[in-house]
Write an enzyme that holds these catalytic residues in place. Structure first.
Site, PDB file in Angstrom:
ATOM      1  N   ARG A 174     -13.738  32.713  -0.948  1.00  0.00           N
ATOM      2  CA  ARG A 174     -14.214  31.344  -0.776  1.00  0.00           C
ATOM      3  C   ARG A 174     -13.092  30.332  -0.971  1.00  0.00           C
ATOM      4  O   ARG A 174     -12.992  29.350  -0.223  1.00  0.00           O
ATOM      5  CB  ARG A 174     -15.376  31.072  -1.742  1.00  0.00           C
ATOM      6  CG  ARG A 174     -15.926  29.658  -1.739  1.00  0.00           C
ATOM      7  CD  ARG A 174     -16.092  29.045  -0.358  1.00  0.00           C
ATOM      8  NE  ARG A 174     -16.818  29.863   0.593  1.00  0.00           N
ATOM      9  CZ  ARG A 174     -16.797  29.687   1.899  1.00  0.00           C
ATOM     10  NH1 ARG A 174     -16.043  28.726   2.429  1.00  0.00           N
ATOM     11  NH2 ARG A 174     -17.497  30.466   2.698  1.00  0.00           N
ATOM     12  N   LYS A 222      -5.616   7.706   1.965  1.00  0.00           N
ATOM     13  CA  LYS A 222      -7.030   8.048   1.745  1.00  0.00           C
ATOM     14  C   LYS A 222      -7.189   9.571   1.776  1.00  0.00           C
ATOM     15  O   LYS A 222      -7.773  10.148   2.693  1.00  0.00           O
ATOM     16  CB  LYS A 222      -7.908   7.367   2.794  1.00  0.00           C
ATOM     17  CG  LYS A 222      -7.875   5.839   2.695  1.00  0.00           C
ATOM     18  CD  LYS A 222      -8.664   5.175   3.810  1.00  0.00           C
ATOM     19  CE  LYS A 222      -8.575   3.659   3.721  1.00  0.00           C
ATOM     20  NZ  LYS A 222      -9.281   2.986   4.841  1.00  0.00           N
ATOM     21  N   LYS A 282      -0.422  -5.675   0.987  1.00  0.00           N
ATOM     22  CA  LYS A 282      -1.737  -5.835   1.597  1.00  0.00           C
ATOM     23  C   LYS A 282      -2.352  -7.179   1.219  1.00  0.00           C
ATOM     24  O   LYS A 282      -1.751  -7.970   0.492  1.00  0.00           O
ATOM     25  CB  LYS A 282      -2.631  -4.661   1.198  1.00  0.00           C
ATOM     26  CG  LYS A 282      -2.116  -3.317   1.756  1.00  0.00           C
ATOM     27  CD  LYS A 282      -2.993  -2.164   1.368  1.00  0.00           C
ATOM     28  CE  LYS A 282      -4.342  -2.209   2.050  1.00  0.00           C
ATOM     29  NZ  LYS A 282      -4.222  -2.020   3.522  1.00  0.00           N
ATOM     30  N   GLU A 314       1.067  -6.470   5.660  1.00  0.00           N
ATOM     31  CA  GLU A 314      -0.156  -6.590   6.442  1.00  0.00           C
ATOM     32  C   GLU A 314      -0.378  -8.043   6.850  1.00  0.00           C
ATOM     33  O   GLU A 314      -0.214  -8.953   6.036  1.00  0.00           O
ATOM     34  CB  GLU A 314      -1.332  -6.091   5.601  1.00  0.00           C
ATOM     35  CG  GLU A 314      -2.703  -6.288   6.210  1.00  0.00           C
ATOM     36  CD  GLU A 314      -3.809  -5.840   5.277  1.00  0.00           C
ATOM     37  OE1 GLU A 314      -4.635  -6.685   4.886  1.00  0.00           O
ATOM     38  OE2 GLU A 314      -3.840  -4.643   4.918  1.00  0.00           O
ATOM     39  N   ASP A 358      -3.917  -5.899  10.928  1.00  0.00           N
ATOM     40  CA  ASP A 358      -5.181  -5.484  10.333  1.00  0.00           C
ATOM     41  C   ASP A 358      -6.378  -6.032  11.104  1.00  0.00           C
ATOM     42  O   ASP A 358      -6.523  -7.249  11.264  1.00  0.00           O
ATOM     43  CB  ASP A 358      -5.241  -5.957   8.878  1.00  0.00           C
ATOM     44  CG  ASP A 358      -6.474  -5.440   8.151  1.00  0.00           C
ATOM     45  OD1 ASP A 358      -6.784  -4.251   8.305  1.00  0.00           O
ATOM     46  OD2 ASP A 358      -7.110  -6.233   7.438  1.00  0.00           O
TER      47      ASP A 358
END
Length: 274
Positions: free
Chosen positions: A94, A129, A161, A190, A211
């Site tokens: 597994r 992410k 950002k 950004e 963005d």
């Protein structure tokens, strides 16, 4: 690529301080089996070495890879052949399948995005992410699917950002502060409108993140910078509209879904008791 510490933790998690009750009850200690890891889908494979290393971690060393990471395979393709102690193979099964299925899912999804912009100069790349503890492996899988990597960590490069910009008082102030304190670092900033892009261009950023702009706005941005900096599009982009962004002329399309939303690639273990 192999992360042996992650393999150890995964197997320990599966056992949770105990033993494999089912295998201990149904198989003799010296039972031998032969088995094959078989693809149930068509796609791009990643994680072969992780699967083989997982088997080796429990003492199963007779494993042969029949494909390599980055290969496009059809459903029914045998990926790995293995033989050895039955309890060991079932203990590793597994965990090995989890690694192989997850990483192959990422490489397969990445390849689909890469194919969607084929023939353009635009590169598909990932974000941060990622699954905690699996970033290096997941970004490796992106590369196996034909994508490219963004920064691996917060210390690799600066990405200014919207929250940084708000805290600093604007794009110019934010960029200037980062450049002053980390003059040798790569800096990406950004912007969410073309005026912010005009404001920051004189500072000569290496990369600007557009963005949540649509393809038409991205095309305007490309014309505005005229090659003075690289441009990356992010936000609101799907595999269906990716080509429109690529044809707008951006250098990169950032896709968080490559790592956070890739479906598992279906792989099974077919076993025969000797």
């Amino acid at each position: 690529m192999i992360d042996r510490e992650l393999i150890k933790r995964a197997i320990a998690e599966d056992l949770n301080g105990g033993v494999d009750i089912t295998s201990m009850a149904t198989l003799s200690p010296d039972a031998k089996v032969s088995a094959q890891f078989v693809a149930r889908n068509e796609g791009v494979i990643a994680g072969i070495n992780m699967a083989i290393a997982t088997l080796a971690e429990v003492g199963v060393t007779d494993a042969t890879a029949l494909v390599k990471d980055g290969d496009l395979v059809k459903s029914g393709t045998v990926l790995i052949k293995v033989s050895g102690n039955a309890r060991g193979i079932l203990l590793a099964e597994r965990t090995a399948l989890n690694f192989l299925g997850h990483l192959s899912g990422i490489s397969t999804l990445t390849s689909q995005w890469v194919n969607a912009v084929a023939g353009t100069e635009t590169k598909i790349r990932d974000t941060r992410k990622t699954t905690p503890g699996m970033r290096a492996l997941e970004k490796y899988a992106v590369r196996m699917g034909g994508g490219t990597n963004h920064r691996l960590s917060l210390s690799d490069a600066a990405l200014i950002k919207d929250n940084h910009i708000a805290a600093a008082g604007g794009v110019v102030a934010a960029f200037s502060l980062v450049h002053e304190k980390f003059p040798t670092s790569e800096i990406e900033i950004e912007v969410d409108n073309l005026q912010q892009l005009r404001d920051v261009l004189p500072l000569k950023p290496g990369l600007v993140l557009l963005d949540n702009m649509d393809p038409e706005q991205c095309a305007e941005a490309v014309a505005l910078v005229a090659g003075a900096t690289k441009l990356e599009a992010s936000g609101g982009i799907t595999i269906e509209n990716a080509r429109a962004y690529a044809e707008a002329g951006v250098d990169y399309i950032a896709v968080g879904a490559l790592t956070h939303s890739a479906p598992n690639f279906d792989i099974g273990l077919d076993m025969e008791v000797e």
